[in-house]
Design an enzyme around this catalytic site. Sequence first.
Site, PDB file in Angstrom:
ATOM      1  N   GLY A 107       7.081   1.503   5.054  1.00  0.00           N
ATOM      2  CA  GLY A 107       5.928   2.147   4.815  1.00  0.00           C
ATOM      3  C   GLY A 107       4.858   1.954   3.782  1.00  0.00           C
ATOM      4  O   GLY A 107       4.003   2.471   3.500  1.00  0.00           O
ATOM      5  N   LEU A 108       5.312   0.804   3.292  1.00  0.00           N
ATOM      6  CA  LEU A 108       4.389  -0.117   2.309  1.00  0.00           C
ATOM      7  C   LEU A 108       3.430  -1.225   2.725  1.00  0.00           C
ATOM      8  O   LEU A 108       2.889  -1.769   1.961  1.00  0.00           O
ATOM      9  CB  LEU A 108       5.275  -0.537   1.247  1.00  0.00           C
ATOM     10  N   ASP A 150      -2.177  -1.080   9.981  1.00  0.00           N
ATOM     11  CA  ASP A 150      -2.172  -1.160   8.852  1.00  0.00           C
ATOM     12  C   ASP A 150      -2.942  -2.340   8.326  1.00  0.00           C
ATOM     13  O   ASP A 150      -3.150  -2.584   7.090  1.00  0.00           O
ATOM     14  CB  ASP A 150      -1.005  -0.990   8.300  1.00  0.00           C
ATOM     15  N   GLY A 161       4.343  -6.545   6.010  1.00  0.00           N
ATOM     16  CA  GLY A 161       3.982  -7.568   7.149  1.00  0.00           C
ATOM     17  C   GLY A 161       2.421  -7.255   7.332  1.00  0.00           C
ATOM     18  O   GLY A 161       2.081  -8.646   7.486  1.00  0.00           O
ATOM     19  N   SER A 162       1.743  -6.152   7.432  1.00  0.00           N
ATOM     20  CA  SER A 162       0.588  -6.183   7.583  1.00  0.00           C
ATOM     21  C   SER A 162      -0.289  -6.800   6.342  1.00  0.00           C
ATOM     22  O   SER A 162      -1.136  -7.480   6.832  1.00  0.00           O
ATOM     23  CB  SER A 162      -0.036  -4.806   7.568  1.00  0.00           C
ATOM     24  N   SER A 163      -0.124  -6.633   5.281  1.00  0.00           N
ATOM     25  CA  SER A 163      -0.746  -7.342   4.357  1.00  0.00           C
ATOM     26  C   SER A 163      -0.558  -8.882   4.250  1.00  0.00           C
ATOM     27  O   SER A 163      -1.508  -9.616   3.811  1.00  0.00           O
ATOM     28  CB  SER A 163      -0.158  -6.857   2.905  1.00  0.00           C
ATOM     29  N   GLY A 196      10.345  -2.081   6.669  1.00  0.00           N
ATOM     30  CA  GLY A 196      10.722  -0.752   7.028  1.00  0.00           C
ATOM     31  C   GLY A 196      10.476   0.192   6.121  1.00  0.00           C
ATOM     32  O   GLY A 196      11.241   1.235   5.854  1.00  0.00           O
ATOM     33  N   LYS A 223       1.015  -1.265  -0.087  1.00  0.00           N
ATOM     34  CA  LYS A 223       0.109  -0.088   0.209  1.00  0.00           C
ATOM     35  C   LYS A 223       1.099   1.273  -0.016  1.00  0.00           C
ATOM     36  O   LYS A 223       1.839   1.184   0.311  1.00  0.00           O
ATOM     37  CB  LYS A 223      -0.810   0.001   1.429  1.00  0.00           C
TER      38      LYS A 223
END
Length: 293
Positions: A97-98, A135, A101-103, A95, A11
């Site tokens: 901001g994309l 996120d 890990g959340s996705s 690291g 993202k």
Amino acid sequence: MDPLAIFAPAKINLFLAVTGRRADGFHDLVSVVSQLGFGDTLGIEPAGGFSLTCDDPAVPADESNLVLRAARAFATATNWKGGAKFTLAKRIPAGAGLGGGSSDAVAALRGLNLLAGEPLDGPGLAALAAQLGSDCPLFLHAGPVVMRGRGERITALPANAAPRIRGRRVLVFKPGFGIATPWAYARLAASAPASYVPAAEAEARLAAWIHDDAAPAEALLFNSMEPPAFAKFPALPALVAELRERFGLSPRMSGSGSACFALLEERTDAAPIIAAIRAAWGASASVIETRLT
Ligand code: C5P
């Protein structure tokens, strides 16, 4: 059952205003977030117990990985007794901001929910996702979203506002170093309240995304997390300024960084822009050309 392969997109935050620190230590924010056509792929097959392997040896594949944390949380919430072998093809840099890990975590939740016969409905998945990371909830939605709270309040970006985003060409570029999210938020907190965007101003800026149909996305991009990151890492503002001056781009940092992005016109030749990024940031930089989805 055949193994599942679930796409876990990256993202970017097209707009991000951090409005203040909450009693629970997290920050409230208002953000416009788009997923990308670029991302990781999570393979999932039924197995006894949970395990994870990853094609990138730099990614910890132990219990600290959000994929396994998602699996444990899913099993606890649903009382599911099954297991799964996860295989992660990692493409999204860490690291950055994309949201990598959340996705991945949300891909794991989706996949397990399918394997287990869908014990969780949409709100059930959203509640688990919010527990795993700020996120995560956005990845349960298709298309651009508005994110509020610490990230758990998600609404679709209104249909009139989405066309200037969807399908746009974007160049995402990250230097060899990453930025840890807790560090970035701590730096904001250290210069509070000046570093926070008043909530009314954040909503007014968001209103331009929704109501000013004539404004191009480039004119609306914003990220209040840039100043502390740019002060600490001068390589970021130096390249942003160069791309603005030489190519007329409007680059921004995504989330807490360190990745930045620039929307591209269809006719733009990306090659000299990519060459400028590589000249500035060297061979350790990642450069990805993709589209907003
Ligand atoms: O939720 P997540 O695990 O991504 O958050 C990592 C860290 O980033 C938190 O521990 C917190 O320090 C900071 N954070 C925050 N406010 C948010 C999201 C993250 O302060 N909305």
